[in-house]
Design a protein around this motif. Sequence first.
Motif, PDB file in Angstrom:
ATOM      1  N   ASN A 218       3.736  12.333  -9.275  1.00  9.09           N
ATOM      2  CA  ASN A 218       3.823  12.534 -10.719  1.00  9.09           C
ATOM      3  C   ASN A 218       4.999  11.739 -11.307  1.00  9.09           C
ATOM      4  OD1 ASN A 218       2.943  13.720 -13.155  1.00  9.09           O
ATOM      5  ND2 ASN A 218       4.476  15.327 -12.973  1.00  9.09           N
ATOM      6  N   ALA A 219       6.159  11.787 -10.638  1.00  4.34           N
ATOM      7  CA  ALA A 219       7.334  11.053 -11.125  1.00  4.34           C
ATOM      8  C   ALA A 219       7.072   9.549 -11.135  1.00  4.34           C
ATOM      9  CB  ALA A 219       8.552  11.379 -10.250  1.00  4.34           C
ATOM     10  N   TYR A 220       6.502   9.034 -10.048  1.00  3.12           N
ATOM     11  CA  TYR A 220       6.235   7.597  -9.957  1.00  3.12           C
ATOM     12  C   TYR A 220       5.198   7.171 -10.996  1.00  3.12           C
ATOM     13  CZ  TYR A 220       4.414   3.183  -8.171  1.00  3.12           C
ATOM     14  OH  TYR A 220       3.988   1.898  -8.055  1.00  3.12           O
ATOM     15  N   ALA A 221       4.116   7.917 -11.121  1.00  5.21           N
ATOM     16  CA  ALA A 221       3.062   7.554 -12.071  1.00  5.21           C
ATOM     17  C   ALA A 221       3.604   7.516 -13.502  1.00  5.21           C
ATOM     18  CB  ALA A 221       1.889   8.527 -11.963  1.00  5.21           C
ATOM     19  N   HIS A 222       4.411   8.504 -13.871  1.00  7.28           N
ATOM     20  CA  HIS A 222       4.980   8.513 -15.218  1.00  7.28           C
ATOM     21  C   HIS A 222       5.967   7.353 -15.414  1.00  7.28           C
ATOM     22  CE1 HIS A 222       3.217  12.528 -15.701  1.00  7.28           C
ATOM     23  NE2 HIS A 222       3.227  12.195 -16.979  1.00  7.28           N
ATOM     24  N   THR A 223       6.753   7.063 -14.397  1.00  5.12           N
ATOM     25  CA  THR A 223       7.680   5.934 -14.491  1.00  5.12           C
ATOM     26  C   THR A 223       6.912   4.635 -14.683  1.00  5.12           C
ATOM     27  OG1 THR A 223       9.376   7.031 -13.166  1.00  5.12           O
ATOM     28  CG2 THR A 223       9.475   4.625 -13.278  1.00  5.12           C
TER      29      THR A 223
ATOM     30  N   ARG B   6       0.878  -1.180   0.000  1.00  5.30           N
ATOM     31  CA  ARG B   6       0.000   0.000   0.000  1.00  5.30           C
ATOM     32  C   ARG B   6       0.907   1.219   0.000  1.00  5.30           C
ATOM     33  NH1 ARG B   6      -5.016   1.625  -1.258  1.00  5.30           N
ATOM     34  NH2 ARG B   6      -5.473   3.507  -0.101  1.00  5.30           N
ATOM     35  N   VAL B   7       0.908   1.969  -1.087  1.00  3.55           N
ATOM     36  CA  VAL B   7       1.834   3.086  -1.246  1.00  3.55           C
ATOM     37  C   VAL B   7       1.412   4.252  -0.353  1.00  3.55           C
ATOM     38  CG1 VAL B   7       2.830   4.734  -2.870  1.00  3.55           C
ATOM     39  CG2 VAL B   7       2.411   2.380  -3.597  1.00  3.55           C
ATOM     40  N   ASP B   8       2.314   4.603   0.563  1.00  3.86           N
ATOM     41  CA  ASP B   8       2.125   5.784   1.407  1.00  3.86           C
ATOM     42  C   ASP B   8       3.213   6.790   1.032  1.00  3.86           C
ATOM     43  OD1 ASP B   8       4.496   4.822   2.546  1.00  3.86           O
ATOM     44  OD2 ASP B   8       3.518   4.104   4.374  1.00  3.86           O
ATOM     45  N   GLY B   9       3.306   7.892   1.754  1.00  4.61           N
ATOM     46  CA  GLY B   9       4.275   8.927   1.424  1.00  4.61           C
ATOM     47  C   GLY B   9       5.708   8.442   1.435  1.00  4.61           C
ATOM     48  N   ARG B  10       6.073   7.615   2.412  1.00  2.40           N
ATOM     49  CA  ARG B  10       7.439   7.089   2.530  1.00  2.40           C
ATOM     50  C   ARG B  10       7.769   6.207   1.327  1.00  2.40           C
ATOM     51  NH1 ARG B  10       8.713   2.075   5.066  1.00  2.40           N
ATOM     52  NH2 ARG B  10       6.500   1.980   5.476  1.00  2.40           N
ATOM     53  N   ILE B  11       6.860   5.314   0.977  1.00  2.00           N
ATOM     54  CA  ILE B  11       7.085   4.436  -0.177  1.00  2.00           C
ATOM     55  C   ILE B  11       7.079   5.235  -1.468  1.00  2.00           C
ATOM     56  CG2 ILE B  11       6.039   2.574  -1.542  1.00  2.00           C
ATOM     57  CD1 ILE B  11       5.243   1.243   1.097  1.00  2.00           C
ATOM     58  N   LEU B  12       6.174   6.205  -1.565  1.00  2.00           N
ATOM     59  CA  LEU B  12       6.104   7.024  -2.778  1.00  2.00           C
ATOM     60  C   LEU B  12       7.418   7.758  -3.019  1.00  2.00           C
ATOM     61  CD1 LEU B  12       4.376   8.036  -5.117  1.00  2.00           C
ATOM     62  CD2 LEU B  12       3.650   9.916  -3.639  1.00  2.00           C
ATOM     63  N   ARG B  13       8.010   8.310  -1.966  1.00  2.00           N
ATOM     64  CA  ARG B  13       9.292   8.992  -2.135  1.00  2.00           C
ATOM     65  C   ARG B  13      10.368   8.016  -2.628  1.00  2.00           C
ATOM     66  NH1 ARG B  13       7.202  11.589   2.452  1.00  2.00           N
ATOM     67  NH2 ARG B  13       6.863  13.812   2.104  1.00  2.00           N
TER      68      ARG B  13
ATOM     69  N   LEU C  98       4.093  15.812  -1.796  1.00  2.00           N
ATOM     70  CA  LEU C  98       3.999  14.499  -2.434  1.00  2.00           C
ATOM     71  C   LEU C  98       3.514  14.556  -3.881  1.00  2.00           C
ATOM     72  CD1 LEU C  98       2.572  12.375   0.509  1.00  2.00           C
ATOM     73  CD2 LEU C  98       4.931  12.503  -0.319  1.00  2.00           C
ATOM     74  N   ALA C  99       3.032  15.716  -4.321  1.00  2.00           N
ATOM     75  CA  ALA C  99       2.529  15.830  -5.697  1.00  2.00           C
ATOM     76  C   ALA C  99       3.635  15.552  -6.717  1.00  2.00           C
ATOM     77  CB  ALA C  99       1.913  17.206  -5.927  1.00  2.00           C
TER      78      ALA C  99
ATOM     79  N   LEU D 194       9.858   5.390  -4.444  1.00  2.00           N
ATOM     80  CA  LEU D 194       9.547   4.988  -5.814  1.00  2.00           C
ATOM     81  C   LEU D 194       9.548   6.151  -6.810  1.00  2.00           C
ATOM     82  CD1 LEU D 194       6.723   2.396  -5.101  1.00  2.00           C
ATOM     83  CD2 LEU D 194       9.107   1.963  -5.717  1.00  2.00           C
ATOM     84  N   SER D 195       9.899   7.334  -6.352  1.00  3.89           N
ATOM     85  CA  SER D 195       9.883   8.478  -7.268  1.00  3.89           C
ATOM     86  C   SER D 195      11.141   8.538  -8.133  1.00  3.89           C
ATOM     87  CB  SER D 195       9.709   9.787  -6.493  1.00  3.89           C
ATOM     88  OG  SER D 195      10.833  10.029  -5.665  1.00  3.89           O
ATOM     89  N   HIS D 196      12.051   7.592  -7.944  1.00  5.89           N
ATOM     90  CA  HIS D 196      13.257   7.525  -8.779  1.00  5.89           C
ATOM     91  C   HIS D 196      13.124   6.343  -9.747  1.00  5.89           C
ATOM     92  CE1 HIS D 196      17.380   7.205 -10.094  1.00  5.89           C
ATOM     93  NE2 HIS D 196      17.612   8.379  -9.541  1.00  5.89           N
ATOM     94  N   PRO D 197      13.232   6.588 -11.051  1.00  5.12           N
ATOM     95  CA  PRO D 197      13.035   5.520 -12.043  1.00  5.12           C
ATOM     96  C   PRO D 197      13.955   4.313 -11.864  1.00  5.12           C
ATOM     97  CG  PRO D 197      13.169   7.654 -13.132  1.00  5.12           C
ATOM     98  CD  PRO D 197      13.489   7.883 -11.691  1.00  5.12           C
ATOM     99  N   LEU D 198      15.199   4.526 -11.428  1.00  2.00           N
ATOM    100  CA  LEU D 198      16.113   3.402 -11.255  1.00  2.00           C
ATOM    101  C   LEU D 198      15.647   2.499 -10.109  1.00  2.00           C
ATOM    102  CD1 LEU D 198      18.600   1.847 -12.095  1.00  2.00           C
ATOM    103  CD2 LEU D 198      19.974   3.391 -10.668  1.00  2.00           C
ATOM    104  N   ARG D 199      15.124   3.095  -9.032  1.00  2.00           N
ATOM    105  CA  ARG D 199      14.617   2.277  -7.931  1.00  2.00           C
ATOM    106  C   ARG D 199      13.413   1.463  -8.382  1.00  2.00           C
ATOM    107  NH1 ARG D 199      16.586   6.599  -4.480  1.00  2.00           N
ATOM    108  NH2 ARG D 199      14.612   7.721  -4.492  1.00  2.00           N
ATOM    109  N   VAL D 200      12.558   2.052  -9.200  1.00  2.00           N
ATOM    110  CA  VAL D 200      11.407   1.307  -9.729  1.00  2.00           C
ATOM    111  C   VAL D 200      11.890   0.129 -10.565  1.00  2.00           C
ATOM    112  CG1 VAL D 200       9.399   1.435 -11.263  1.00  2.00           C
ATOM    113  CG2 VAL D 200       9.858   3.304  -9.652  1.00  2.00           C
ATOM    114  N   LYS D 201      12.900   0.349 -11.391  1.00  2.00           N
ATOM    115  CA  LYS D 201      13.428  -0.718 -12.244  1.00  2.00           C
ATOM    116  C   LYS D 201      14.067  -1.825 -11.403  1.00  2.00           C
ATOM    117  CE  LYS D 201      16.084  -1.346 -16.463  1.00  2.00           C
ATOM    118  NZ  LYS D 201      16.829  -0.648 -17.520  1.00  2.00           N
TER     119      LYS D 201
END
Length: 192
Positions: free
Chosen positions: A105-110, A10-17, A100-101, A19-26
Amino acid sequence: MGENERYLARVDGRILRALSHPLRVKILELLREDGPATASGLAKRVGESSGTTSWHLRQLAESGLIVEDADRGSRRDRWWKAVHEGDQMRARDFIDDPDLAGPFNAYAHTMIERRYAAEAQFVAEVRDWADEWIDKVSFHDSPLALTPDEAAALSDEILEVIGRYRRPERDGDTQVRVHWAAFPRKSRPETP
């Protein structure tokens, strides 16, 4: 705890931050799909240095998305594994928070880019798949006229169906990527 909550972060603010970096998502995607890995092994796969990959792994660990795999490696050779199979989030939790906006935005686009890349990779490799898979693959895109409550109910039902198919991997299985999104669009009909 619901069935999906065991498997989805469940994505909260801590997790969202985190995941806001594309390399971490990958990196997280690789750990979820291909299993435990080391920083040096991941570095080779993502085209980065092991130092950079190690730093991103620590960020993912601090957010609770990954943990050290105690069954593998040594003190020098640390293995990491994903805690959840996927993420679940609601835009409502983030869009009104100015802090968090941007990460949202960064996470959603990634995520959209990663979904496109996964589907494009399949299309590029389509001839490599056995005949038993070719007529089973489905790409579906449907415009529906729904109320917000109907769209939410549809998403809940789809997630329940996905949950029914979730089970431990068995011999003969192939990993299947499932994407689901339901979102409104502004109608722009041609006017005379």
